[in-house]
Design a protein around this motif. Sequence first.
Motif: not given
Length: 123
Positions: A105-111
């Motif tokens: 989730x973090x990687x998706x949003x920050x991406x």
Amino acid sequence: VVILIGRRKAKARDVRAHRALMLAGVARSAIFLASYLTYHFGKAGLMTTFKGEGIARVVYYSILFSHLPLAAVLLPLLGIALTHALRGNIEKHRRIVRVAWPVWLYVSVTGVLIYLVLYQVYA
């Protein structure tokens, strides 16, 4: 969005919908990674220069430097989680997902944030 809905389906014990949504999420992530690597190792080069200054620069690089190692860790986590799920090892799947889910989730949003800031806001 796909992985958020997929997680909600898992909580609701809708295994069929959860499986379909998470496989769609993995497919989207794989397509993005392949596109990203093709673009950056092809003509763009590995590094893209951020044109912002001041606090925007600090925030951007803070997000980027947390995103990159977590994205690298995410790959094996997703592979392990997916393998356990497809083999029916649900308890092992749940254990790894406790770690993999927030990272994904973090990687998706920050991406998405990195893309917006780099190519839309400070283009």
